[in-house]
Design a protein around this motif. Structure first.
Motif, mmCIF file in Angstrom:
data_model
loop_
_atom_site.group_PDB
_atom_site.id
_atom_site.type_symbol
_atom_site.label_atom_id
_atom_site.label_comp_id
_atom_site.label_asym_id
_atom_site.label_seq_id
_atom_site.Cartn_x
_atom_site.Cartn_y
_atom_site.Cartn_z
ATOM 1 N N GLN A 237 0.826 -1.206 0.000
ATOM 2 C CA GLN A 237 0.000 0.000 0.000
ATOM 3 C C GLN A 237 0.861 1.256 0.000
ATOM 4 O O GLN A 237 0.533 2.235 -0.668
ATOM 5 C CB GLN A 237 -0.932 0.002 1.215
ATOM 6 N N ARG A 238 1.960 1.234 0.745
ATOM 7 C CA ARG A 238 2.877 2.383 0.747
ATOM 8 C C ARG A 238 3.435 2.624 -0.653
ATOM 9 O O ARG A 238 3.493 3.757 -1.119
ATOM 10 C CB ARG A 238 4.040 2.134 1.707
ATOM 11 N N ALA A 239 3.863 1.542 -1.292
ATOM 12 C CA ALA A 239 4.430 1.660 -2.641
ATOM 13 C C ALA A 239 3.394 2.231 -3.604
ATOM 14 O O ALA A 239 3.691 3.134 -4.389
ATOM 15 C CB ALA A 239 4.922 0.290 -3.119
ATOM 16 N N ILE B 148 8.844 2.182 -5.999
ATOM 17 C CA ILE B 148 9.155 1.699 -7.350
ATOM 18 C C ILE B 148 10.015 0.436 -7.269
ATOM 19 O O ILE B 148 9.814 -0.514 -8.024
ATOM 20 C CB ILE B 148 9.840 2.814 -8.175
ATOM 21 N N LYS B 149 10.954 0.423 -6.329
ATOM 22 C CA LYS B 149 11.763 -0.787 -6.117
ATOM 23 C C LYS B 149 10.890 -1.950 -5.678
ATOM 24 O O LYS B 149 11.108 -3.083 -6.100
ATOM 25 C CB LYS B 149 12.849 -0.531 -5.061
ATOM 26 N N PHE B 150 9.899 -1.660 -4.819
ATOM 27 C CA PHE B 150 8.994 -2.704 -4.347
ATOM 28 C C PHE B 150 8.314 -3.396 -5.523
ATOM 29 O O PHE B 150 8.162 -4.613 -5.533
ATOM 30 C CB PHE B 150 7.936 -2.110 -3.403
ATOM 31 N N PHE B 151 7.901 -2.612 -6.514
ATOM 32 C CA PHE B 151 7.236 -3.182 -7.690
ATOM 33 C C PHE B 151 8.240 -3.678 -8.731
ATOM 34 O O PHE B 151 7.853 -4.079 -9.824
ATOM 35 C CB PHE B 151 6.274 -2.160 -8.310
ATOM 36 N N ASP B 152 9.523 -3.628 -8.382
ATOM 37 C CA ASP B 152 10.589 -4.145 -9.241
ATOM 38 C C ASP B 152 10.543 -3.498 -10.634
ATOM 39 O O ASP B 152 10.599 -4.172 -11.656
ATOM 40 C CB ASP B 152 10.493 -5.667 -9.344
ATOM 41 N N ASP B 153 10.439 -2.185 -10.630
ATOM 42 C CA ASP B 153 10.299 -1.424 -11.867
ATOM 43 C C ASP B 153 11.594 -0.656 -12.150
ATOM 44 O O ASP B 153 11.731 0.518 -11.810
ATOM 45 C CB ASP B 153 9.108 -0.479 -11.742
ATOM 46 N N GLU B 154 12.523 -1.338 -12.760
ATOM 47 C CA GLU B 154 13.845 -0.762 -13.031
ATOM 48 C C GLU B 154 13.778 0.461 -13.951
ATOM 49 O O GLU B 154 14.506 1.430 -13.755
ATOM 50 C CB GLU B 154 14.777 -1.813 -13.629
ATOM 51 N N ALA B 155 12.906 0.439 -14.929
ATOM 52 C CA ALA B 155 12.822 1.555 -15.883
ATOM 53 C C ALA B 155 12.350 2.839 -15.188
ATOM 54 O O ALA B 155 12.918 3.913 -15.398
ATOM 55 C CB ALA B 155 11.899 1.204 -17.044
ATOM 56 N N PHE B 156 11.322 2.726 -14.365
ATOM 57 C CA PHE B 156 10.821 3.918 -13.677
ATOM 58 C C PHE B 156 11.816 4.384 -12.618
ATOM 59 O O PHE B 156 11.999 5.591 -12.419
ATOM 60 C CB PHE B 156 9.447 3.659 -13.056
ATOM 61 N N ASN C 57 -0.476 -5.855 -12.287
ATOM 62 C CA ASN C 57 -0.127 -7.282 -12.224
ATOM 63 C C ASN C 57 0.191 -7.702 -10.797
ATOM 64 O O ASN C 57 -0.243 -8.757 -10.337
ATOM 65 C CB ASN C 57 1.065 -7.596 -13.131
ATOM 66 N N TYR C 58 0.972 -6.881 -10.107
ATOM 67 C CA TYR C 58 1.337 -7.212 -8.729
ATOM 68 C C TYR C 58 0.084 -7.294 -7.858
ATOM 69 O O TYR C 58 -0.068 -8.221 -7.065
ATOM 70 C CB TYR C 58 2.326 -6.180 -8.159
ATOM 71 N N LYS D 177 6.294 7.461 -21.632
ATOM 72 C CA LYS D 177 6.448 6.098 -22.170
ATOM 73 C C LYS D 177 6.513 5.056 -21.056
ATOM 74 O O LYS D 177 5.998 3.949 -21.209
ATOM 75 C CB LYS D 177 7.727 6.010 -23.007
ATOM 76 N N THR D 178 7.157 5.405 -19.968
ATOM 77 C CA THR D 178 7.420 4.459 -18.885
ATOM 78 C C THR D 178 6.219 4.258 -17.967
ATOM 79 O O THR D 178 5.950 3.137 -17.523
ATOM 80 C CB THR D 178 8.631 4.944 -18.049
ATOM 81 N N SER D 179 5.485 5.323 -17.661
ATOM 82 C CA SER D 179 4.424 5.188 -16.666
ATOM 83 C C SER D 179 3.316 4.213 -17.021
ATOM 84 O O SER D 179 2.874 3.489 -16.126
ATOM 85 C CB SER D 179 3.827 6.520 -16.245
ATOM 86 N N PRO D 180 2.861 4.111 -18.267
ATOM 87 C CA PRO D 180 1.849 3.077 -18.537
ATOM 88 C C PRO D 180 2.377 1.661 -18.265
ATOM 89 O O PRO D 180 1.632 0.804 -17.783
ATOM 90 C CB PRO D 180 1.521 3.263 -20.021
ATOM 91 N N LEU D 181 3.649 1.444 -18.540
ATOM 92 C CA LEU D 181 4.251 0.143 -18.256
ATOM 93 C C LEU D 181 4.334 -0.086 -16.747
ATOM 94 O O LEU D 181 4.128 -1.199 -16.262
ATOM 95 C CB LEU D 181 5.640 0.056 -18.884
#
Length: 176
Positions: A53-55, A94-102, A162-163, A151-155
């Motif tokens: 929830q924090r993420a 962002i790290k929690f969701f494992d989103d390297e691009a963002f 998904n998470y 470009k990155t935010s929709p991904l």
């Protein structure tokens, strides 16, 4: 929310539907304590949330402001960066969701703002949206970062959706 309600929820709305109740609670607490210490209220609210929830909260707190325009993207990025706890929490989310691009985008924003001597504390914060028009080099860099953001935010939202779908219990109380 019932299982039926969840099944009817459009996939792209899952994360936003999970965020909306959080922001409503947050705003009502801030309003109730109109003359109170908002920092304490914010910290207490944040502590009550689980890690997912924090993420989610921090992602949408940044995204919902930054997505409105390049000027908003610039100003809110600078504003959050001037609040080290918030900026760190956005990056941790962002790290929690494992989103390297963002995460890389946030690092690039930070680097560019520091390169142009943007404040890292609120006490020093005097940034205006008009500042972007006064510095062509900064404006060019922010324009490229904003394109990357678009470009990155929709991904990123897709990744978050998904998470949530795989970890519903962290975000939604389902009633049968």
């Amino acid at each position: 929310m019932t299982n039926h309600d969840f099944d009817l929820l459009p996939y792209q709305d899952v994360s936003l539907k999970c965020f909306n109740p959080l922001i409503k609670i947050y705003k009502s607490r801030i309003t109730e304590a109109a003359n109170g210490n908002h920092s304490v209220i914010k910290e207490n609210f944040y502590k009550e949330l689980n890690e997912g929830q924090r993420a989610l909260f921090m992602f949408y707190t940044f995204y919902n402001h930054a997505c409105k325009s390049i000027l908003e993207f610039y100003w809110w990025s600078a504003y959050f960066m001037a609040q080290s706890k918030n900026w760190s929490a956005i990056k941790a989310g962002i790290k929690f969701f494992d989103d390297e691009a963002f995460l890389q985008l946030l690092e690039d924003i930070e680097l560019e703002l520091k390169r142009h001597h943007h404040p890292v504390t609120l006490e020093q914060f005097h940034v205006t949206r008009d500042d972007l028009g006064r510095n062509q080099q900064l404006k060019s860099a922010i324009e490229l970062l904003y394109i990357s953001f678009e470009k990155t935010s929709p991904l990123s939202i897709n990744k978050i959706n998904n998470y949530i779908e795989q970890n519903l219990q962290q975000f939604i109380s389902i009633q049968n």
